[in-house]
Design an enzyme around this catalytic site. Structure first.
Site, PDB file in Angstrom:
ATOM      1  N   TYR A   1      82.754  19.705 -38.884  1.00  0.00           N
ATOM      2  CA  TYR A   1      82.045  18.436 -39.098  1.00  0.00           C
ATOM      3  C   TYR A   1      81.432  18.009 -37.765  1.00  0.00           C
ATOM      4  CZ  TYR A   1      84.892  18.155 -43.415  1.00  0.00           C
ATOM      5  OH  TYR A   1      85.517  18.401 -44.617  1.00  0.00           O
TER       6      TYR A   1
ATOM      7  N   SER B   1      86.060  14.749 -52.187  1.00  0.00           N
ATOM      8  CA  SER B   1      84.935  14.269 -53.006  1.00  0.00           C
ATOM      9  C   SER B   1      85.438  13.581 -54.280  1.00  0.00           C
ATOM     10  CB  SER B   1      83.965  15.417 -53.349  1.00  0.00           C
ATOM     11  OG  SER B   1      83.446  16.023 -52.199  1.00  0.00           O
TER      12      SER B   1
ATOM     13  N   LEU C   1      84.822  10.804 -55.400  1.00  0.00           N
ATOM     14  CA  LEU C   1      83.761  10.025 -56.052  1.00  0.00           C
ATOM     15  C   LEU C   1      82.591  10.930 -56.437  1.00  0.00           C
ATOM     16  CD1 LEU C   1      83.814   6.940 -53.634  1.00  0.00           C
ATOM     17  CD2 LEU C   1      84.898   7.150 -55.886  1.00  0.00           C
ATOM     18  N   GLY C   2      82.842  12.237 -56.491  1.00  0.00           N
ATOM     19  CA  GLY C   2      81.739  13.145 -56.810  1.00  0.00           C
ATOM     20  C   GLY C   2      80.586  12.958 -55.850  1.00  0.00           C
TER      21      GLY C   2
ATOM     22  N   PHE D   1      78.402   9.929 -56.708  1.00  0.00           N
ATOM     23  CA  PHE D   1      77.827   9.803 -58.056  1.00  0.00           C
ATOM     24  C   PHE D   1      78.692   8.942 -58.974  1.00  0.00           C
ATOM     25  CE2 PHE D   1      77.280  11.423 -62.440  1.00  0.00           C
ATOM     26  CZ  PHE D   1      75.954  11.073 -62.619  1.00  0.00           C
TER      27      PHE D   1
ATOM     28  N   GLY E   1      78.504   5.134 -59.706  1.00  0.00           N
ATOM     29  CA  GLY E   1      77.460   4.560 -60.563  1.00  0.00           C
ATOM     30  C   GLY E   1      76.341   3.901 -59.784  1.00  0.00           C
TER      31      GLY E   1
HETATM   32  N1  LIG Z   1      87.768  20.698 -47.805  1.00  0.00           N
HETATM   33  C1  LIG Z   1      86.483  20.688 -48.064  1.00  0.00           C
HETATM   34  O1  LIG Z   1      85.848  21.734 -48.193  1.00  0.00           O
HETATM   35  C2  LIG Z   1      85.772  19.369 -48.191  1.00  0.00           C
HETATM   36  C3  LIG Z   1      84.473  19.317 -48.746  1.00  0.00           C
HETATM   37  C4  LIG Z   1      83.855  18.062 -48.865  1.00  0.00           C
HETATM   38  C5  LIG Z   1      84.511  16.926 -48.438  1.00  0.00           C
HETATM   39  N2  LIG Z   1      85.754  17.008 -47.874  1.00  0.00           N
HETATM   40  C6  LIG Z   1      86.476  15.802 -47.400  1.00  0.00           C
HETATM   41  O2  LIG Z   1      86.470  14.818 -48.409  1.00  0.00           O
HETATM   42  C7  LIG Z   1      85.914  13.602 -47.913  1.00  0.00           C
HETATM   43  C8  LIG Z   1      85.173  12.844 -48.988  1.00  0.00           C
HETATM   44  O3  LIG Z   1      84.244  13.681 -49.625  1.00  0.00           O
HETATM   45  P1  LIG Z   1      82.708  13.367 -49.881  1.00  0.00           P
HETATM   46  O4  LIG Z   1      82.114  12.553 -48.803  1.00  0.00           O
HETATM   47  O5  LIG Z   1      82.115  14.676 -50.214  1.00  0.00           O
HETATM   48  O6  LIG Z   1      82.683  12.593 -51.257  1.00  0.00           O
HETATM   49  P2  LIG Z   1      83.157  11.207 -51.881  1.00  0.00           P
HETATM   50  O7  LIG Z   1      84.235  10.593 -51.091  1.00  0.00           O
HETATM   51  O8  LIG Z   1      83.357  11.531 -53.304  1.00  0.00           O
HETATM   52  O9  LIG Z   1      81.823  10.344 -51.773  1.00  0.00           O
HETATM   53  C9  LIG Z   1      81.346   9.855 -50.558  1.00  0.00           C
HETATM   54  C10 LIG Z   1      79.999   9.212 -50.826  1.00  0.00           C
HETATM   55  O10 LIG Z   1      80.163   8.143 -51.731  1.00  0.00           O
HETATM   56  C11 LIG Z   1      79.646   6.935 -51.196  1.00  0.00           C
HETATM   57  N3  LIG Z   1      80.647   5.892 -51.504  1.00  0.00           N
HETATM   58  C12 LIG Z   1      81.908   5.792 -51.034  1.00  0.00           C
HETATM   59  N4  LIG Z   1      82.541   4.729 -51.565  1.00  0.00           N
HETATM   60  C13 LIG Z   1      81.652   4.136 -52.388  1.00  0.00           C
HETATM   61  C14 LIG Z   1      81.699   3.000 -53.225  1.00  0.00           C
HETATM   62  N5  LIG Z   1      82.792   2.246 -53.330  1.00  0.00           N
HETATM   63  N6  LIG Z   1      80.591   2.679 -53.955  1.00  0.00           N
HETATM   64  C15 LIG Z   1      79.484   3.432 -53.871  1.00  0.00           C
HETATM   65  N7  LIG Z   1      79.356   4.534 -53.094  1.00  0.00           N
HETATM   66  C16 LIG Z   1      80.446   4.882 -52.358  1.00  0.00           C
HETATM   67  C17 LIG Z   1      79.507   7.145 -49.711  1.00  0.00           C
HETATM   68  O11 LIG Z   1      78.309   6.533 -49.260  1.00  0.00           O
HETATM   69  P3  LIG Z   1      78.346   5.369 -48.156  1.00  0.00           P
HETATM   70  O12 LIG Z   1      78.707   6.031 -46.871  1.00  0.00           O
HETATM   71  O13 LIG Z   1      76.938   4.879 -48.186  1.00  0.00           O
HETATM   72  O14 LIG Z   1      79.358   4.389 -48.625  1.00  0.00           O
HETATM   73  C18 LIG Z   1      79.402   8.659 -49.560  1.00  0.00           C
HETATM   74  O15 LIG Z   1      78.081   9.111 -49.462  1.00  0.00           O
HETATM   75  C19 LIG Z   1      85.026  14.058 -46.752  1.00  0.00           C
HETATM   76  O16 LIG Z   1      84.815  13.030 -45.828  1.00  0.00           O
HETATM   77  C20 LIG Z   1      85.834  15.186 -46.173  1.00  0.00           C
HETATM   78  O17 LIG Z   1      86.829  14.671 -45.301  1.00  0.00           O
HETATM   79  C21 LIG Z   1      86.385  18.218 -47.764  1.00  0.00           C
END
Ligand SMILES: NC(=O)c1ccc[n+]([C@@H]2O[C@H](COP(=O)([O-])OP(=O)(O)OC[C@H]3O[C@@H](n4cnc5c(N)ncnc54)[C@H](OP(=O)(O)O)[C@@H]3O)[C@@H](O)[C@H]2O)c1
Length: 328
Positions: free
Chosen positions: A57, A202, A204-205, A208, A211
């Site tokens: 990262y 992920s 929250l997808g 996505f 919503g």
């Molecule tokens: N092991 C792996 O291969 C792997 C892969 C991917 C991710 N990860 C880990 O998982 C963590 C989270 O994954 P992710 O970022 O892919 O997905 P996520 O947590 O499902 O979604 C994050 C996204 O959702 C938005 N968001 C967050 N809370 C929200 C809310 N309450 N309302 C509306 N939008 C919201 C954020 O935008 P804003 O910033 O604008 O709020 C961000 O762009 C990463 O930071 C990482 O540490 C690990």
């Protein structure tokens, strides 16, 4: 916030962790370092004690942010990071050779400004390095006190079993959400059987499921990897709208938001599942943390399952990246 234990001998962590990747990697414009640090500290002040980063990262700089933010509270938090890509950079291929793992850990300790990594994950299975060698390298680092616990990310059942036999795993980290339920096929029962925690990334997808992503949302920033996730392509977002509608109808009943329902549903699945949503905004951080207080009855969970059984998600999550692979 309530705590959950990851693995039989693993650490106790806040029920909801903080996925730190999006602070400066793959999710649009990077926050200024001081703002990212302030956000992580805001998470800690509100009860988050589990922070997830990785060497790739940034690359490297995300670990530095996490290290700077958490140094003053180091003994009260659990820091997880990941190795497994050549030279610590994405898109360069995999490298889980024991000497590379050791090199990564030495460098990550400096970036994280700490003397131990609480959970060290292999980011992706490396088909060229036997799991016994990977687990053996981590076991040696644990023996030296540089690492406290071992984890895998996106690993299949067989890899989990091979690794766990050499060095018990505290956690498997894989994508799991109302949008992506593949772990239910078998790996969730494997980790349950072996007493390994599950960290849902992920949750929250990638935003996505909140919503708030309209069908016209575009992922313009050069570093926003979501433009490559097939399930977020405009046509699939339209086709996946029934998922959002279903979550929003539960959210209405529970007087909460869709993002909170997506997180609370994961917490309700099993007491050893820990979601790690990511955000760059303090109001969303607070919204997501509040999901820890939402409970579902068995009947409510059953109803959600019934509704989701009628919905077919559209699109894969990665265009090219590996699915969980078998390990030799
Ligand atoms: N092991 C792996 O291969 C792997 C892969 C991917 C991710 N990860 C880990 O998982 C963590 C989270 O994954 P992710 O970022 O892919 O997905 P996520 O947590 O499902 O979604 C994050 C996204 O959702 C938005 N968001 C967050 N809370 C929200 C809310 N309450 N309302 C509306 N939008 C919201 C954020 O935008 P804003 O910033 O604008 O709020 C961000 O762009 C990463 O930071 C990482 O540490 C690990």
């Amino acid at each position: 916030m309530q705590k959950r234990k990851l693995g039989r001998s693993g650490p106790e962590v806040s029920a909801i962790g903080f996925g730190c990747m999006g602070l400066n990697h793959h999710r649009g414009p990077a926050l200024r370092k001081e703002d990212a640090i302030a956000l992580l500290r805001a998470g800690f002040d509100r009860g988050v004690t589990f922070f997830d980063t990785a060497e790739i990262y940034g690359p490297f700089t995300n670990e530095e942010i996490v290290g700077d933010a958490l140094a003053p509270v180091r003994d009260s938090v659990v820091i997880a990071t990941k190795f497994g890509f050549k030279d610590g950079r994405p898109n360069t291929g995999l490298d889980s050779r024991p000497q590379s793992i050791r090199r990564m850990v030495e460098a990550a300790l400096l970036r994280l400004k700490t003397d131990r990594i609480d959970i060290l994950y292999q980011h992706r299975i490396d088909p060229d390095v036997p799991m016994a060698d990977v687990a053996g390298a981590v076991r040696d680092l644990i023996g030296e006190g540089k690492v406290l616990h071992f984890g895998l990310s996106e690993a299949d059942d067989q890899s989990v079993r091979l690794a766990h036999a050499v060095q018990p795993l505290a956690a498997l980290q894989s994508e799991y959400s109302l949008f992506w339920r593949q772990p239910e096929a078998s790996v969730l029962s494997t980790v349950e059987e072996l007493g390994i925690g599950f960290v849902s990334y992920s949750p929250l997808g990638r935003g996505f499921l909140s919503g708030t992503m309209g069908q016209n949302t575009s992922f313009e920033a050069a570093n926003d990897q979501r433009k490559t996730n097939p399930y977020l392509a405009p046509e699939n977002r339209a086709a996946n709208q029934p998922i959002i509608d279903a979550i929003q109808s539960v959210a209405k009943e529970k007087k909460s938001t869709a993002a909170q329902i997506a997180i609370a549903w994961l917490l309700a699945r099993k007491p050893w599942i820990v979601p790690i949503p990511g955000t760059t905004k303090v109001n969303r951080l607070e919204e997501n943390i509040a999901a820890a207080a939402i409970e579902f009855s068995e009947e409510e969970m059953g109803k959600i399952d019934e509704v989701f059984a009628t919905i077919t998600p559209h699109g894969d999550r990665y265009a090219t990246a590996p699915r969980p692979q078998a390990q030799k």
